[in-house]
Every structure is written in structure tokens, then in C-alpha cells.
Design an enzyme around this catalytic site. Sequence first.
Site, PDB file in Angstrom:
ATOM      1  N   CYS A 114       0.813  -1.225   0.000  1.00  0.00           N
ATOM      2  CA  CYS A 114       0.000   0.000   0.000  1.00  0.00           C
ATOM      3  C   CYS A 114       0.844   1.272   0.000  1.00  0.00           C
ATOM      4  CB  CYS A 114      -0.949   0.007   1.198  1.00  0.00           C
ATOM      5  SG  CYS A 114      -2.097  -1.381   1.162  1.00  0.00           S
ATOM      6  N   HIS A 116      -3.421   7.417   1.964  1.00  0.00           N
ATOM      7  CA  HIS A 116      -3.804   6.076   1.509  1.00  0.00           C
ATOM      8  C   HIS A 116      -5.205   5.805   2.041  1.00  0.00           C
ATOM      9  CE1 HIS A 116      -4.004   1.903   0.717  1.00  0.00           C
ATOM     10  NE2 HIS A 116      -3.798   1.513   1.957  1.00  0.00           N
ATOM     11  N   ASN A 171     -10.112  -0.072  -0.319  1.00  0.00           N
ATOM     12  CA  ASN A 171      -8.648  -0.002  -0.251  1.00  0.00           C
ATOM     13  C   ASN A 171      -8.077  -0.597  -1.537  1.00  0.00           C
ATOM     14  OD1 ASN A 171      -5.925  -0.349   0.252  1.00  0.00           O
ATOM     15  ND2 ASN A 171      -6.200  -1.130   2.330  1.00  0.00           N
TER      16      ASN A 171
HETATM   17  O1  UT7 Z   1      -3.886  -0.917   3.407  1.00  0.00           O
HETATM   18  C1  UT7 Z   1      -3.055  -1.472   4.372  1.00  0.00           C
HETATM   19  C2  UT7 Z   1      -3.398  -1.001   5.671  1.00  0.00           C
HETATM   20  N1  UT7 Z   1      -4.602  -1.638   6.153  1.00  0.00           N
HETATM   21  C3  UT7 Z   1      -5.308  -1.023   7.041  1.00  0.00           C
HETATM   22  O2  UT7 Z   1      -4.991   0.083   7.368  1.00  0.00           O
HETATM   23  C4  UT7 Z   1      -6.447  -1.741   7.709  1.00  0.00           C
HETATM   24  C5  UT7 Z   1      -6.360  -1.497   9.191  1.00  0.00           C
HETATM   25  N2  UT7 Z   1      -7.423  -2.057   9.977  1.00  0.00           N
HETATM   26  C6  UT7 Z   1      -8.710  -1.688   9.861  1.00  0.00           C
HETATM   27  O3  UT7 Z   1      -9.078  -0.923   9.001  1.00  0.00           O
HETATM   28  C7  UT7 Z   1      -9.680  -2.213  10.902  1.00  0.00           C
HETATM   29  O4  UT7 Z   1      -8.975  -2.858  11.923  1.00  0.00           O
HETATM   30  C8  UT7 Z   1     -10.745  -3.182  10.315  1.00  0.00           C
HETATM   31  C9  UT7 Z   1     -11.733  -2.408   9.450  1.00  0.00           C
HETATM   32  C10 UT7 Z   1     -10.061  -4.260   9.505  1.00  0.00           C
HETATM   33  C11 UT7 Z   1     -11.529  -3.838  11.443  1.00  0.00           C
HETATM   34  O5  UT7 Z   1     -12.081  -2.878  12.312  1.00  0.00           O
HETATM   35  P1  UT7 Z   1     -11.924  -3.061  13.907  1.00  0.00           P
HETATM   36  O6  UT7 Z   1     -12.699  -1.977  14.524  1.00  0.00           O
HETATM   37  O7  UT7 Z   1     -10.467  -3.110  14.208  1.00  0.00           O
HETATM   38  O8  UT7 Z   1     -12.669  -4.411  14.159  1.00  0.00           O
HETATM   39  P2  UT7 Z   1     -12.075  -5.775  14.752  1.00  0.00           P
HETATM   40  O9  UT7 Z   1     -11.114  -6.394  13.805  1.00  0.00           O
HETATM   41  O10 UT7 Z   1     -11.644  -5.560  16.146  1.00  0.00           O
HETATM   42  O11 UT7 Z   1     -13.372  -6.643  14.779  1.00  0.00           O
HETATM   43  C12 UT7 Z   1     -14.460  -6.350  15.634  1.00  0.00           C
HETATM   44  C13 UT7 Z   1     -15.505  -7.447  15.485  1.00  0.00           C
HETATM   45  C14 UT7 Z   1     -14.928  -8.856  15.627  1.00  0.00           C
HETATM   46  O12 UT7 Z   1     -15.867  -9.622  16.318  1.00  0.00           O
HETATM   47  P3  UT7 Z   1     -15.661  -9.961  17.891  1.00  0.00           P
HETATM   48  O13 UT7 Z   1     -14.344 -10.690  17.955  1.00  0.00           O
HETATM   49  O14 UT7 Z   1     -15.617  -8.625  18.582  1.00  0.00           O
HETATM   50  O15 UT7 Z   1     -16.842 -10.793  18.205  1.00  0.00           O
HETATM   51  C15 UT7 Z   1     -14.852  -9.333  14.201  1.00  0.00           C
HETATM   52  O16 UT7 Z   1     -14.985 -10.741  14.107  1.00  0.00           O
HETATM   53  O17 UT7 Z   1     -16.075  -7.364  14.166  1.00  0.00           O
HETATM   54  C16 UT7 Z   1     -16.049  -8.670  13.570  1.00  0.00           C
HETATM   55  N3  UT7 Z   1     -15.916  -8.505  12.129  1.00  0.00           N
HETATM   56  C17 UT7 Z   1     -16.981  -8.320  11.329  1.00  0.00           C
HETATM   57  N4  UT7 Z   1     -18.302  -8.245  11.587  1.00  0.00           N
HETATM   58  C18 UT7 Z   1     -19.117  -8.046  10.546  1.00  0.00           C
HETATM   59  C19 UT7 Z   1     -14.793  -8.477  11.389  1.00  0.00           C
HETATM   60  N5  UT7 Z   1     -15.115  -8.289  10.102  1.00  0.00           N
HETATM   61  C20 UT7 Z   1     -16.460  -8.195  10.032  1.00  0.00           C
HETATM   62  C21 UT7 Z   1     -17.383  -7.983   8.982  1.00  0.00           C
HETATM   63  N6  UT7 Z   1     -18.699  -7.911   9.277  1.00  0.00           N
HETATM   64  N7  UT7 Z   1     -16.998  -7.824   7.690  1.00  0.00           N
END
Ligand code: UT7
Length: 323
Positions: A114, A250, A280
Amino acid sequence: MTQRAVVRGVGHYLPERVVPNAEFEKTLDTSNDWIVSRSGIERRHFAAEGQTTSDLAVRASRAALENAGMSAEDLDAIIVATSTSDLTFPSTATMVQSALGNTTGFAFDVQAVCAGFVYALANANALIVSGQAKTVLVIGAETFSRILDWTDRSTCVLFGDGAGALILSAEDGTGTNADRGILATDLNSDGRYRDILYVDGGVSTNSTGVLKMEGKEVFRHAVEKLAATADMALSKAGLHHEDIDWIVPHQANIRIIQATAKKLGVSMDKVVVTVQDHGNTSAASIPLALSVGVRNGQIKKGDLVVAEAIGGGLAWGSVVLRW
Ligand code: UT7
């Protein structure tokens, strides 16, 4: 007299197929609300079957050449930032070179995921400042849809395909930060973090693989490292937060974009945001946002633009340029 790498033209291309979040609700335990609230993404474009990264790159390049009023023979170098090249080799850049009909320049790819476009801009700047090239086409192009795990809701809803291109030419500057062109670059990587964002396959392991990400960890690094690299590039250019006209980040997550802008003390009305429409697109996201920002009348000649990105590696960096 100082040689500056000055923007001559910009363009982009997005594949025709637009996929709204609702599409994922049919096959995954996810919702439009979750995707929008956690990432800011509403839709993304996916390449058609058979449509490759170089196809997208060529279309974006033609748009940039037209915008610059230039032809392919005017290019001394072509750099493609991509992690999803058509073939293992030759480079996507040489494919773009032949499709455009350029035979006199040289072409190569840059792979910094990225952060690839920022790395490619720094390379283009070095080629121009050292006198190796006068006019360089810099492209970010990706087909991340080819490396997604469609059963992993935590990653496949976040990415999209697309390409953006920028043409830079050597111009005499005064050596002050009032010059147009690239004023400073800052590149970083730390391979200790390679396991938090990677593809679990590749040529040397006889596999293709799919994208794996520990989103929370990447998020944490992103906010801290993006603000730091932007600060570093600004200070190299002898500039300050209040000099920024546009942050072109980005486009991975609206919450990362907002948190970085806040750390830099820049209000969101000075940030170009396209994540809602593109998702992304890895190395393509910054040139796509630059092109959209110019087309929408946001970025204008003379504006101070800070572009910053982070991705797999981890690799991150920023570029300060006066448009
Ligand atoms: O381009 C390279 C750089 N990449 C990035 O910058 C991405 C960086 N990370 C992010 O953008 C965020 O961390 C995400 C968008 C990927 C995730 O957001 P988050 O607020 O960090 O959520 P999380 O990973 O902590 O997940 C929270 C909950 C989890 O459930 P539990 O464990 O709390 O029960 C996940 O299983 O959300 C769940 N979850 C989803 N739920 C519905 C994860 N993906 C999904 C989904 N739909 N698509």
C-alpha cells in the site's frame, strides 16, 4: 538552480463493475452497517474476468498523458507500483510501456504494497533530480480482488481494484519550498511486522495465496506511523502543519484517515477522501485520490499536498509536493 520533479498530468481508471456492501451480505455474516461504520467503505470496483493490472494501468496512463497534453514518446521512464502484477515477469511496467507504444524509455515495477505509490514517487523524484530521466510516468495499479479470501469477512470486504497515474517532469526550481514539484520524501519499513499483513503464497513457495491481515494491529501502527512520516517529510521540506492545503492519504479506513488528520492538526475539509467509493486499492489509492481531487476542483496548481501511506511490510512513507 535545483531540478524539481513537477506534476504535468494526472489520470485514473476504475473497472466498470461496482460492488456495493450489500453484495457481501448474501454470502457472509456481515452487514452494510458494519462495513460502513468500521471502515467508511460503501462500494468498490472489481476488475472483469481476464482484466489485468496492466490493463487498468494503461487506461490510467492514457488519461494522464491526455491531461498532460503529452504522448508516450515523451516518457523517459515508467514506474508501476503494484503487488498484483500480471505475471511474475516481465514487469507490469514493461507491459504498460509496450501498450502505450514507448520504445525509448525504461520501465520497472516497485513493490511496497500500500506504500508502493509513495515509494514509486520517491524513485521518480530521484531519477529526475539525478538527471537520469526528464519525464517519468508513475502509476499505482492493483487487482487485489485476485488475492482475496472470499470466506474471510474481516478482509475481503475492504479491498478494491483500480489504477491512477501521474506524470512528473524536470523543471528548474529555486531550491526553496515555494517551488512547484516534489519538495521532500520520507520512506520507512520494518520487516519485524511482516506477519500482520501479508499474502500466504508466492512464486518461491509454489502457490498463489490470499491476503491475511490482523486489522487491529495494522490500525494501531497506521495512526502512529502515518502522522510521524508526514511530520518528517514536512520538516525535511522546512514546512509546518499549517502550510498543508491537502492531505491525500492512503485510503484504507476512514477512521485511520480521520485520526491521522487530527494528529496533524488538519481539519477533514483539507483531506481528499475516496475510500467510500473505492475501498482499499493498495498502491492505486493515492493516485486515484489525487486524480479525483483534481477533477473535483479540490487540488489546484500551487497547493501544498502531503501524501502518506502504510501497508504490508510494514512499509510506510510520505511525499510533500507543491502541485
Ligand atoms: O492498506 C493497508 C493497511 N490496512 C489497514 O490500514 C487496515 C487497518 N485495519 C482496519 O481498518 C480495521 O482494523 C478493520 C476495518 C479491519 C476492522 O475494524 P476493527 O474496529 O479493528 O474491528 P475488529 O477487527 O476488532 O473486529 C471487531 C468485530 C470482531 O468480532 P468480535 O471478535 O468482537 O466478536 C470481528 O470478528 O467485528 C467482527 N468482524 C466483522 N463483523 C461483521 C470483522 N469483520 C467483520 C465484517 N462484518 N466484515
